[in-house]
Design a protein around this motif. Structure first.
Motif, mmCIF file in Angstrom:
data_model
loop_
_atom_site.group_PDB
_atom_site.id
_atom_site.type_symbol
_atom_site.label_atom_id
_atom_site.label_comp_id
_atom_site.label_asym_id
_atom_site.label_seq_id
_atom_site.Cartn_x
_atom_site.Cartn_y
_atom_site.Cartn_z
ATOM 1 N N ILE A 180 1.205 -1.376 -0.091
ATOM 2 C CA ILE A 180 -0.106 0.037 0.615
ATOM 3 C C ILE A 180 1.083 1.196 0.132
ATOM 4 O O ILE A 180 0.695 1.951 -0.945
ATOM 5 N N PHE A 181 1.476 1.284 1.071
ATOM 6 C CA PHE A 181 3.093 2.378 0.896
ATOM 7 C C PHE A 181 4.079 1.904 -0.217
ATOM 8 O O PHE A 181 3.647 0.998 0.155
ATOM 9 N N SER A 182 4.740 3.341 -0.148
ATOM 10 C CA SER A 182 6.457 3.012 -0.756
ATOM 11 C C SER A 182 7.154 2.808 0.449
ATOM 12 O O SER A 182 8.118 0.978 -0.352
ATOM 13 N N LYS A 183 6.774 2.807 0.854
ATOM 14 C CA LYS A 183 7.614 1.891 2.215
ATOM 15 C C LYS A 183 6.730 1.626 3.895
ATOM 16 O O LYS A 183 6.367 2.628 4.068
ATOM 17 N N SER A 189 2.457 5.390 7.302
ATOM 18 C CA SER A 189 2.035 3.376 8.381
ATOM 19 C C SER A 189 2.207 2.983 9.345
ATOM 20 O O SER A 189 1.404 2.147 10.057
ATOM 21 N N LEU A 190 3.144 3.741 9.424
ATOM 22 C CA LEU A 190 3.170 3.357 11.471
ATOM 23 C C LEU A 190 2.190 3.717 12.173
ATOM 24 O O LEU A 190 2.230 3.213 13.714
ATOM 25 N N THR A 195 -2.027 2.208 15.566
ATOM 26 C CA THR A 195 -3.493 2.267 16.363
ATOM 27 C C THR A 195 -3.689 0.534 15.886
ATOM 28 O O THR A 195 -4.775 0.639 16.601
ATOM 29 N N TYR A 196 -4.303 0.201 14.670
ATOM 30 C CA TYR A 196 -5.276 -0.764 14.226
ATOM 31 C C TYR A 196 -4.267 -1.971 13.960
ATOM 32 O O TYR A 196 -5.127 -2.620 14.754
ATOM 33 N N THR A 197 -3.246 -2.130 13.725
ATOM 34 C CA THR A 197 -2.914 -3.482 13.692
ATOM 35 C C THR A 197 -3.009 -5.042 12.824
ATOM 36 O O THR A 197 -2.200 -5.123 12.289
ATOM 37 N N ILE A 210 -9.973 6.794 10.202
ATOM 38 C CA ILE A 210 -8.992 6.843 9.370
ATOM 39 C C ILE A 210 -8.526 7.383 7.987
ATOM 40 O O ILE A 210 -7.059 7.759 7.684
ATOM 41 N N ILE A 211 -9.364 7.816 7.133
ATOM 42 C CA ILE A 211 -8.842 8.891 6.423
ATOM 43 C C ILE A 211 -8.337 10.463 7.287
ATOM 44 O O ILE A 211 -7.309 10.783 6.224
ATOM 45 N N ASP A 212 -8.928 10.620 8.008
ATOM 46 C CA ASP A 212 -8.330 11.808 8.527
ATOM 47 C C ASP A 212 -6.989 11.721 9.251
ATOM 48 O O ASP A 212 -5.999 12.551 9.138
ATOM 49 N N THR A 213 -6.567 9.973 10.101
ATOM 50 C CA THR A 213 -5.106 10.136 10.313
ATOM 51 C C THR A 213 -4.432 9.929 8.942
ATOM 52 O O THR A 213 -3.114 10.281 9.581
ATOM 53 N N ILE A 214 -4.767 10.053 7.993
ATOM 54 C CA ILE A 214 -3.819 9.394 6.380
ATOM 55 C C ILE A 214 -3.757 11.218 5.927
ATOM 56 O O ILE A 214 -2.451 11.300 6.139
#
Length: 438
Positions: A180-183, A189-190, A195-197, A210-214
């Protein structure tokens, strides 16, 4: 009858060899005729009276034989520094020798003997050799830079180990997340994994949360956040079909993330300390040399400080090959009689950090930009030409040699780096040769 020996030559001296250990060292005193004065003496680093006794033994030998002493300590990484400084501050002539020299010196005994007492004797005899090459003690500034850089790379290696562990857990519990992410170690990502794992936690969580966190961590806008959210939901649905997670996976994922966060914090602190150290010593030759190396295309602040920290005092090198060998990039030649080894490898007897930095600079020198333009056209063409007849790794080794020569020339001439084509370099060389002849 007196046992005093009289020597007439002024260049003779008493050689004091010290085999340095963590808590104690062994000291042997050798005369110019390779005879030893007394037995090896054990110096306890934690006892001042033991240190003063060692000093008195050296001074007694100087008075008895009317000769000055020279002290030779084996380099041991860090343990020889306190003893070296102590003896130097007491007025003695001290030098540091590479332990490889003493280990490879001719054995004094047919028997296979190896202990600290015997090694101190070997160090004393090695000190009597007229062609002995000793190491220069770096300045406190160089030593500070060296220690900080080595700590930085050590932290980076440990961080990489925990990244590999984190990826291993995700490949078992949530393999779809890795794409999903480049790293996987980006802040976004971390934060999400902390938060969710688990895939279930992502599904049960509020969409807008989740959108607000991103959005808040990535700072790429709402469109980017929604796109990543959709990719995460798709991955969680696929994880129902392929993926296996248990409680220990969740705990280990969070543990590894906490370690990575801690390493990031410590690494940032190390880099900040490096910048403060360099900024506080701008008027020194050492820092000027750091800035000169920074002019090399592809070399950043960390690379420049790391190289100069490992070099220490550049005045110790008079030829490019000496610097090449100091970094451990010289070939380990195997030849005896009619036998000549065909598989020639690097000796790797020098600084591993310096080789690491030079390897990075080599990769930068032969790489191209996004537009396809060579970052260093001269070395890029040289590499491609070498690849026509040599394996890629051999060609890269040749480029590393060139990079090392360039670093030497920058520091020797005290001039910033500039890309010069071979034809132009030949013209400059011939012009300088004519000026010297005139």
């Amino acid at each position: 009858m007196s046992n005093k020996v009289v020597f007439n030559l002024d260049e003779l001296f008493i050689s004091v060899g010290i085999d340095v250990g963590a808590d104690f060292s062994w000291m042997s005193i050798a005369l110019p005729n390779q005879q030893f004065v007394g037995k090896p003496y054990k110096i306890l680093h934690s006892r001042i009276n033991s240190l003063t006794t060692a000093l008195s033994k050296i001074k007694e030998a100087e008075e008895l034989y009317s000769l000055e002493s020279r002290i030779f300590l084996e380099s041991t990484g860090i343990y020889h520094y306190p003893l070296f400084c102590y003896l130097r501050d007491k007025g003695f002539n001290c030098s540091v020798i590479n332990p490889i020299i003493t280990k490879n010196s001719t054995n004094m005994n047919i028997r296979k003997v190896h202990n600290d007492r015997f090694d101190s004797k070997k160090a004393a005899l090695v000190g009597l050799k007229p062609d002995l090459k000793v190491s220069l003690m770096p300045s406190d500034l160089a030593l500070n830079c060296r220690n900080l850089c080595r700590e930085y790379y050590d932290l980076m290696d440990n961080r990489s180990a925990y990244i590999n562990k984190l990826q291993g857990e995700l490949r078992m519990a949530f393999p779809q997340y890795l794409g999903i992410f480049s790293k996987v170690t980006t802040n976004t990502s971390l934060t999400l994994l902390e938060t969710y794992t688990s895939p279930t936690a992502f599904i049960e969580a509020d969409c807008q949360e989740i959108i607000d966190t991103i959005k808040s961590t990535a700072r790429f806008g709402l469109t980017y956040a929604q796109k990543k959210y959709n990719a995460i939901i798709q991955a969680t649905n696929e994880a129902k079909e392929f993926g296996y997670i248990i409680d220990s996976n969740i705990k280990r994922i969070r543990l590894y993330i906490s370690f990575i966060r801690k390493y990031d914090e410590e690494i940032k602190g190390i880099l900040d300390s490096m910048h403060e150290l360099i900024n506080a010593n701008e008027d020194t030759v050492f820092v000027n040399q750091v800035h000169l190396i920074e002019t090399y295309k592809g070399a950043g602040f960390l690379s420049a400080v790391s190289l100069m920290g490992e070099i220490g005092d550049f005045s110790a090198f008079s030829k490019p090959k000496q610097l090449f060998a100091y970094f451990g990039l010289d070939p380990a030649v195997k030849q005896s009689g009619k036998f000549e080894g065909t598989k020639i490898k690097m000796s790797k007897r020098g600084s591993a950090i310096a080789r690491r930095v030079l390897h990075t600079l080599t990769l930068q020198s032969i790489s191209t930009s996004r537009t396809g333009e060579a970052k260093n056209p001269v070395l890029h063409d040289y590499y491609l030409k070498k690849c026509e007849s040599k394996p890629k790794l051999v060609a890269m080794g040749a480029v590393s040699h060139k990079v090392c020569n360039i670093i030497f020339a920058i520091l020797r001439d005290n001039k910033p780096f500039e890309i010069i084509k071979p034809e132009e370099h030949i013209k400059q060389y011939n012009a300088a040769k004519c000026d010297n002849a005139a």
